[in-house]
Design a protein around this motif. Structure first.
Motif, PDB file in Angstrom:
ATOM      1  N   ARG A 193       7.666  -3.007 -10.253  1.00 23.79           N
ATOM      2  CA  ARG A 193       6.216  -3.266 -10.224  1.00 23.79           C
ATOM      3  C   ARG A 193       5.608  -2.786  -8.908  1.00 23.79           C
ATOM      4  O   ARG A 193       4.492  -2.254  -8.889  1.00 23.79           O
ATOM      5  N   GLN A 194       6.334  -2.991  -7.798  1.00 25.63           N
ATOM      6  CA  GLN A 194       5.837  -2.535  -6.504  1.00 25.63           C
ATOM      7  C   GLN A 194       5.745  -1.008  -6.456  1.00 25.63           C
ATOM      8  O   GLN A 194       4.784  -0.447  -5.918  1.00 25.63           O
ATOM      9  N   LEU A 195       6.743  -0.333  -7.013  1.00 23.99           N
ATOM     10  CA  LEU A 195       6.704   1.130  -7.054  1.00 23.99           C
ATOM     11  C   LEU A 195       5.517   1.617  -7.888  1.00 23.99           C
ATOM     12  O   LEU A 195       4.848   2.594  -7.528  1.00 23.99           O
TER      13      LEU A 195
ATOM     14  N   ILE B 182      -0.935   3.617  -8.031  1.00 25.13           N
ATOM     15  CA  ILE B 182      -2.289   3.413  -8.569  1.00 25.13           C
ATOM     16  C   ILE B 182      -3.320   3.869  -7.531  1.00 25.13           C
ATOM     17  O   ILE B 182      -3.353   3.352  -6.415  1.00 25.13           O
ATOM     18  N   PRO B 183      -4.175   4.837  -7.855  1.00 26.89           N
ATOM     19  CA  PRO B 183      -5.163   5.318  -6.875  1.00 26.89           C
ATOM     20  C   PRO B 183      -6.337   4.360  -6.710  1.00 26.89           C
ATOM     21  O   PRO B 183      -7.450   4.617  -7.155  1.00 26.89           O
TER      22      PRO B 183
ATOM     23  N   THR C 289      14.973   9.783  -9.412  1.00 21.26           N
ATOM     24  CA  THR C 289      16.248   9.118  -9.104  1.00 21.26           C
ATOM     25  C   THR C 289      16.002   7.713  -8.571  1.00 21.26           C
ATOM     26  O   THR C 289      16.727   6.771  -8.917  1.00 21.26           O
ATOM     27  N   THR C 290      14.970   7.562  -7.732  1.00 18.06           N
ATOM     28  CA  THR C 290      14.624   6.239  -7.207  1.00 18.06           C
ATOM     29  C   THR C 290      14.281   5.281  -8.350  1.00 18.06           C
ATOM     30  O   THR C 290      14.777   4.145  -8.399  1.00 18.06           O
TER      31      THR C 290
ATOM     32  N   THR D  90       7.772   8.626   0.726  1.00 21.85           N
ATOM     33  CA  THR D  90       9.093   7.997   0.735  1.00 21.85           C
ATOM     34  C   THR D  90       9.112   6.782   1.663  1.00 21.85           C
ATOM     35  O   THR D  90       9.673   5.729   1.326  1.00 21.85           O
ATOM     36  N   ALA D  91       8.489   6.917   2.834  1.00 21.41           N
ATOM     37  CA  ALA D  91       8.457   5.800   3.791  1.00 21.41           C
ATOM     38  C   ALA D  91       7.668   4.623   3.241  1.00 21.41           C
ATOM     39  O   ALA D  91       8.064   3.460   3.408  1.00 21.41           O
ATOM     40  N   ARG D  92       6.539   4.901   2.571  1.00 22.45           N
ATOM     41  CA  ARG D  92       5.738   3.819   2.002  1.00 22.45           C
ATOM     42  C   ARG D  92       6.510   3.092   0.904  1.00 22.45           C
ATOM     43  O   ARG D  92       6.436   1.868   0.793  1.00 22.45           O
ATOM     44  N   ARG D  93       7.235   3.843   0.085  1.00 27.94           N
ATOM     45  CA  ARG D  93       8.017   3.203  -0.980  1.00 27.94           C
ATOM     46  C   ARG D  93       9.076   2.282  -0.393  1.00 27.94           C
ATOM     47  O   ARG D  93       9.259   1.155  -0.856  1.00 27.94           O
ATOM     48  N   ALA D  94       9.770   2.753   0.624  1.00 28.73           N
ATOM     49  CA  ALA D  94      10.829   1.950   1.237  1.00 28.73           C
ATOM     50  C   ALA D  94      10.264   0.668   1.825  1.00 28.73           C
ATOM     51  O   ALA D  94      10.849  -0.414   1.684  1.00 28.73           O
ATOM     52  N   ALA D  95       9.107   0.762   2.486  1.00 32.89           N
ATOM     53  CA  ALA D  95       8.501  -0.426   3.084  1.00 32.89           C
ATOM     54  C   ALA D  95       7.997  -1.389   2.024  1.00 32.89           C
ATOM     55  O   ALA D  95       8.095  -2.613   2.177  1.00 32.89           O
ATOM     56  N   ARG D  96       7.461  -0.853   0.917  1.00 30.13           N
ATOM     57  CA  ARG D  96       6.859  -1.702  -0.105  1.00 30.13           C
ATOM     58  C   ARG D  96       7.896  -2.528  -0.861  1.00 30.13           C
ATOM     59  O   ARG D  96       7.661  -3.687  -1.207  1.00 30.13           O
TER      60      ARG D  96
END
Length: 286
Positions: A172-174, A179-180, A218-219, A154-160
């Motif tokens: 696109r960022q999400l 992508i591994p 939901t995000t 969740t924290a990485r998504r918010a920062a990205r």
């Protein structure tokens, strides 16, 4: 289970002295924020292990938290243990977070059922008793590992997405985060795959898994809904579109992880290309 109205007051003082929000403190002790809130409000009891993690993270004596004798008041009037146990230099984030981080790393390398408490203790340079002090059983450790992964994701998504140009770029960022490509991203996906299997067998893990995916979908649905309002995406049912996109992400990531690094058509770039093509074909307004 331990309950005392004064315990909640002492926990509030620990949180205040830490200088962080209640939610951030919950993250540090690897505890569901809603459970912490209910425990502070008196509708739920703290477990002994939770109080141990609170004491360790807050740098106070567990006996003081429980209201044990031997507490003195200093000149400022704050309560401190008269004889605090001697502590080694605390690992970054505190011992509970260190235990969880090492547990997650070992799960990624070996799988949950191949990880022993002795392995975690060795990785943390501590004793098995210390592991059990914070997390009495394997189920406690597994729940903490799942929750830590959820919080980190969740924290990485918010920062990205913070600096995304528009909702199309935000989506696109999400996608890119899923992508591994990097060792860390592959490591996280390997953990998720192992924890998914546990969630299918455990009611408690299943609830955590369902809650996390509900938040994740939901995000994505919110981004799609805003994109439709802005004219970036074509008219569609945001929830249904989010369900299909997140399911496609999971399926493609599983194929990437299960394939050899040089397998044609099954690499991270292929996954990214497929996802962007899917978004363009089904969502992007032309």
């Amino acid at each position: 289970m331990v309950y005392d109205p004064e315990v909640a007051d002492r926990v509030r003082k620990v949180i205040a002295d830490a200088g962080v929000t209640q939610r951030e403190f919950a993250r540090r002790i690897v505890m569901d924020p809603s459970k912490l809130s209910r425990s502070l409000g008196g509708t739920r009891r703290f477990t002994a292990a939770e109080l141990a993690r609170i004491a360790d993270t807050g740098g106070v004596d567990a006996g003081w938290l429980l209201g044990a004798a031997g507490v003195r008041d200093d000149a400022a009037g704050t309560a401190e243990p008269a004889a605090r146990r001697e502590r080694a230099v605390a690992p970054e984030g505190g011992r509970p977070l260190q235990i969880v981080r090492e547990t997650v790393r070992l799960i990624a390398e070996r799988g949950f059922h191949a990880v022993r408490v002795q392995d975690i203790a060795a990785a943390c340079d501590t004793s098995t008793a210390a592991i059990h002090y914070h997390f009495p059983g394997r189920d406690d450790l597994l729940e903490a590992a799942v929750r830590w992964c959820m919080d980190e994701d969740t924290a990485r998504r918010a920062a990205r997405v913070a600096d995304a140009a528009d909702t199309a770029d935000e989506l696109r960022q999400l996608i890119e985060l899923q992508i591994p490509r990097t060792p860390q991203q592959r490591w996280q996906w390997l953990v998720w795959l192992d924890l998914w299997a546990e969630a299918a067998r455990s009611t408690a893990m299943g609830r955590l898994h369902a809650d996390y995916y509900r938040q994740w979908r939901t995000t994505v649905a919110d981004v799609i809904r805003r994109g439709i309002a802005e004219g970036v995406f074509r008219l569609a049912d945001p929830e249904a579109a989010a369900l299909r996109l997140t399911a496609l992400i999971d399926g493609l990531a599983t194929q990437v992880l299960a394939s050899a690094p040089d397998a044609p058509g099954a690499g991270p770039d292929d996954m990214h290309e497929s996802l962007i093509a899917y978004v363009d074909a089904t969502l992007t307004a032309h």
